[in-house]
Design a protein around this motif. Sequence first.
Motif, PDB file in Angstrom:
ATOM      1  N   GLN A  18       0.834  -1.204   0.000  1.00  0.00           N
ATOM      2  CA  GLN A  18       0.000   0.000   0.000  1.00  0.00           C
ATOM      3  C   GLN A  18       0.869   1.256   0.000  1.00  0.00           C
ATOM      4  O   GLN A  18       0.789   2.114   0.873  1.00  0.00           O
ATOM      5  CB  GLN A  18      -0.949  -0.017   1.197  1.00  0.00           C
ATOM      6  N   ASP A  19       1.708   1.329  -0.989  1.00  0.00           N
ATOM      7  CA  ASP A  19       2.573   2.487  -1.200  1.00  0.00           C
ATOM      8  C   ASP A  19       2.235   3.075  -2.562  1.00  0.00           C
ATOM      9  O   ASP A  19       2.123   2.344  -3.555  1.00  0.00           O
ATOM     10  CB  ASP A  19       4.043   2.069  -1.138  1.00  0.00           C
ATOM     11  N   ALA A  20       2.071   4.397  -2.608  1.00  0.00           N
ATOM     12  CA  ALA A  20       1.651   5.031  -3.862  1.00  0.00           C
ATOM     13  C   ALA A  20       2.674   4.831  -4.969  1.00  0.00           C
ATOM     14  O   ALA A  20       2.325   4.840  -6.153  1.00  0.00           O
ATOM     15  CB  ALA A  20       1.406   6.524  -3.629  1.00  0.00           C
ATOM     16  N   LYS A  21       3.944   4.650  -4.611  1.00  0.00           N
ATOM     17  CA  LYS A  21       4.986   4.490  -5.624  1.00  0.00           C
ATOM     18  C   LYS A  21       5.106   3.042  -6.122  1.00  0.00           C
ATOM     19  O   LYS A  21       5.785   2.792  -7.116  1.00  0.00           O
ATOM     20  CB  LYS A  21       6.332   4.950  -5.066  1.00  0.00           C
ATOM     21  N   PHE A  22       4.476   2.122  -5.418  1.00  0.00           N
ATOM     22  CA  PHE A  22       4.542   0.716  -5.833  1.00  0.00           C
ATOM     23  C   PHE A  22       3.691   0.513  -7.083  1.00  0.00           C
ATOM     24  O   PHE A  22       2.586   1.047  -7.201  1.00  0.00           O
ATOM     25  CB  PHE A  22       4.048  -0.179  -4.697  1.00  0.00           C
ATOM     26  N   VAL A  23       4.199  -0.275  -8.020  1.00  0.00           N
ATOM     27  CA  VAL A  23       3.506  -0.533  -9.283  1.00  0.00           C
ATOM     28  C   VAL A  23       3.247  -2.028  -9.408  1.00  0.00           C
ATOM     29  O   VAL A  23       4.170  -2.845  -9.260  1.00  0.00           O
ATOM     30  CB  VAL A  23       4.336  -0.040 -10.488  1.00  0.00           C
ATOM     31  N   ILE A  24       2.003  -2.377  -9.659  1.00  0.00           N
ATOM     32  CA  ILE A  24       1.639  -3.783  -9.865  1.00  0.00           C
ATOM     33  C   ILE A  24       2.021  -4.181 -11.288  1.00  0.00           C
ATOM     34  O   ILE A  24       1.616  -3.524 -12.252  1.00  0.00           O
ATOM     35  CB  ILE A  24       0.132  -3.999  -9.631  1.00  0.00           C
ATOM     36  N   THR A  25       2.789  -5.231 -11.413  1.00  0.00           N
ATOM     37  CA  THR A  25       3.229  -5.712 -12.727  1.00  0.00           C
ATOM     38  C   THR A  25       2.514  -7.014 -13.071  1.00  0.00           C
ATOM     39  O   THR A  25       2.058  -7.744 -12.176  1.00  0.00           O
ATOM     40  CB  THR A  25       4.749  -5.936 -12.736  1.00  0.00           C
ATOM     41  N   PRO A  26       2.394  -7.347 -14.351  1.00  0.00           N
ATOM     42  CA  PRO A  26       1.699  -8.583 -14.751  1.00  0.00           C
ATOM     43  C   PRO A  26       2.414  -9.828 -14.230  1.00  0.00           C
ATOM     44  O   PRO A  26       3.643  -9.851 -14.070  1.00  0.00           O
ATOM     45  CB  PRO A  26       1.717  -8.519 -16.282  1.00  0.00           C
ATOM     46  N   TYR A  27       1.626 -10.852 -13.971  1.00  0.00           N
ATOM     47  CA  TYR A  27       2.172 -12.144 -13.552  1.00  0.00           C
ATOM     48  C   TYR A  27       2.556 -12.927 -14.803  1.00  0.00           C
ATOM     49  O   TYR A  27       1.759 -13.056 -15.745  1.00  0.00           O
ATOM     50  CB  TYR A  27       1.132 -12.916 -12.738  1.00  0.00           C
ATOM     51  N   VAL A  28       3.786 -13.411 -14.826  1.00  0.00           N
ATOM     52  CA  VAL A  28       4.289 -14.143 -15.988  1.00  0.00           C
ATOM     53  C   VAL A  28       4.064 -15.632 -15.745  1.00  0.00           C
ATOM     54  O   VAL A  28       4.715 -16.247 -14.889  1.00  0.00           O
ATOM     55  CB  VAL A  28       5.777 -13.854 -16.230  1.00  0.00           C
ATOM     56  N   ALA A  29       3.113 -16.209 -16.487  1.00  0.00           N
ATOM     57  CA  ALA A  29       2.824 -17.636 -16.370  1.00  0.00           C
ATOM     58  C   ALA A  29       3.726 -18.435 -17.305  1.00  0.00           C
ATOM     59  O   ALA A  29       4.283 -17.901 -18.270  1.00  0.00           O
ATOM     60  CB  ALA A  29       1.353 -17.904 -16.695  1.00  0.00           C
ATOM     61  N   ASN A  30       3.833 -19.729 -17.039  1.00  0.00           N
ATOM     62  CA  ASN A  30       4.730 -20.572 -17.832  1.00  0.00           C
ATOM     63  C   ASN A  30       4.280 -20.678 -19.277  1.00  0.00           C
ATOM     64  O   ASN A  30       5.092 -20.697 -20.199  1.00  0.00           O
ATOM     65  CB  ASN A  30       4.818 -21.969 -17.213  1.00  0.00           C
ATOM     66  N   TYR A  31       2.956 -20.719 -19.506  1.00  0.00           N
ATOM     67  CA  TYR A  31       2.488 -20.894 -20.875  1.00  0.00           C
ATOM     68  C   TYR A  31       2.714 -19.647 -21.728  1.00  0.00           C
ATOM     69  O   TYR A  31       2.614 -19.695 -22.949  1.00  0.00           O
ATOM     70  CB  TYR A  31       1.005 -21.289 -20.906  1.00  0.00           C
ATOM     71  N   ASN A  32       3.050 -18.545 -21.089  1.00  0.00           N
ATOM     72  CA  ASN A  32       3.343 -17.347 -21.878  1.00  0.00           C
ATOM     73  C   ASN A  32       4.691 -17.443 -22.568  1.00  0.00           C
ATOM     74  O   ASN A  32       4.982 -16.689 -23.497  1.00  0.00           O
ATOM     75  CB  ASN A  32       3.338 -16.107 -20.984  1.00  0.00           C
ATOM     76  N   ASN A  33       5.546 -18.344 -22.083  1.00  0.00           N
ATOM     77  CA  ASN A  33       6.878 -18.479 -22.664  1.00  0.00           C
ATOM     78  C   ASN A  33       6.943 -19.559 -23.734  1.00  0.00           C
ATOM     79  O   ASN A  33       8.011 -19.841 -24.273  1.00  0.00           O
ATOM     80  CB  ASN A  33       7.898 -18.802 -21.567  1.00  0.00           C
ATOM     81  N   LEU A  34       5.845 -20.229 -23.984  1.00  0.00           N
ATOM     82  CA  LEU A  34       5.851 -21.299 -24.985  1.00  0.00           C
ATOM     83  C   LEU A  34       5.903 -20.717 -26.389  1.00  0.00           C
ATOM     84  O   LEU A  34       5.329 -19.689 -26.657  1.00  0.00           O
ATOM     85  CB  LEU A  34       4.596 -22.167 -24.801  1.00  0.00           C
TER      86      LEU A  34
END
Length: 444
Positions: free
Chosen positions: A428-444
């Motif tokens: 809960q910090d204003a400077k924190f940025v939520i990034t996408p979760y990299v799943a294994n099937y995204n690397n196929l």
Amino acid sequence: MAFSSLYEEKSPFTRDYNAIKATLQNIDDYDKTCLETALHGVNQMVLGEWGNNTACQVVLVTDGSVGIGPMSLKESLTNLIHRSPNNPFPVPFSFPAKLHVVCLAHPNDMCLQRSKPLYQKLIDLSGYDGSISVPEQLNEVGVTSLFHKLAEDIYTSFKGTLKCGNLKSRIMLYPAPVHYTKVTDFDCQTYMVSETIDILGFISVNDIGSPMAVSRHLVLHGVQNIKDPMSMETEIDLTIDEDTNDESKTPSFCVLLHGALKVENMAALVSLGDNWFGFIYSWADTKKKSNLMLTLLVPGSDSVPWLGDLNYLGCTEQFEQCSSFPIRPSEKRSYSQNGVVWIRSAGLQSDIQKILRHARKLPEKTQQFYKELNRLRKAAISLGFLELLLALATIFEQECLSLPGNVHPDCAVQLHHAAEVLKKTQNQDAKFVITPYVANYNNL
């Protein structure tokens, strides 16, 4: 302006001195002296005509009396700290002004001696250096001499030289420019207008727009041996025949510049001193008369943001690729982004629905989903609306359960990931940025 328990505007701002003289012949006596009423009238009159950014000289002519009773100056100054915001004292003025008090009374008058400290306190409240003037002799000669001296002290014109390459001309500025003090976080600098004003180049009036100005001045061609500068004609009458005007036979760069700027609708960028700039342009108040004006900008080379750094301006021929004005700033301003407005519940619902629309189109809209999510999350933390984060996490979890079977599996994964991050208090910090979760099937 004449004043009593009420004030009356006898003459508007004008350069017709004969009209002012005629008005002064018809001044009547009124019921009482109320200086506060007069000062309120000055505030309204100047703000209505010039705004709150033009420096003025206010001359208060009295008989040395400050009034009697609840409307007197003494009573007003005594109750100064008890004023309510709805009924403020008119001094300091709403515009930069020097207050000069002229007391038409005998120097040894007892009433004047008691009034002087009150007048001085009034001048001190104005925030600028003023003066209290009393004639040496209370007769026509003494009063005339007093006003002549006052005019010489506060209405003296600025005399300098306007240069453009090898061309130059003596000029006068009305009113005379005053020094400007620029205060920053760690510095305080005072700027003075140089006696030599250099023209750096020319630019279209449309490109200049309306930048913030320190002051504006009338530019007149300087004439030698002028005994009474106030009696000069301060306007250029375009209807006057050149053969009937002796001055028109004398070459003048100032007149040449005025005509060129008027015809071409251009303005001249001038240097007023070290890192201080201004614009000279033609301004017309009627169809037949126009004036050459000088606008003093705020000191600094970035005083006109849409023109960029004024030190880097040049001719179009100097650049292979030249972009037009306005120049876009290199850094992204915070106010240039779409702000979050939650005055009504519909605004908040619209932002949440926008995030959910992007969520249903994952993974194609992954970038847009997290951009809007971080935007809403940052706004909620800034406003202290932390409950919204938990509510949004619950919405994401419910959305995961209600997803149809034909959606991409990354949709549920990203929603679950976003919900888990929103629940964590350490994030809960204003400077924190939520990034996408990299799943294994995204690397196929």
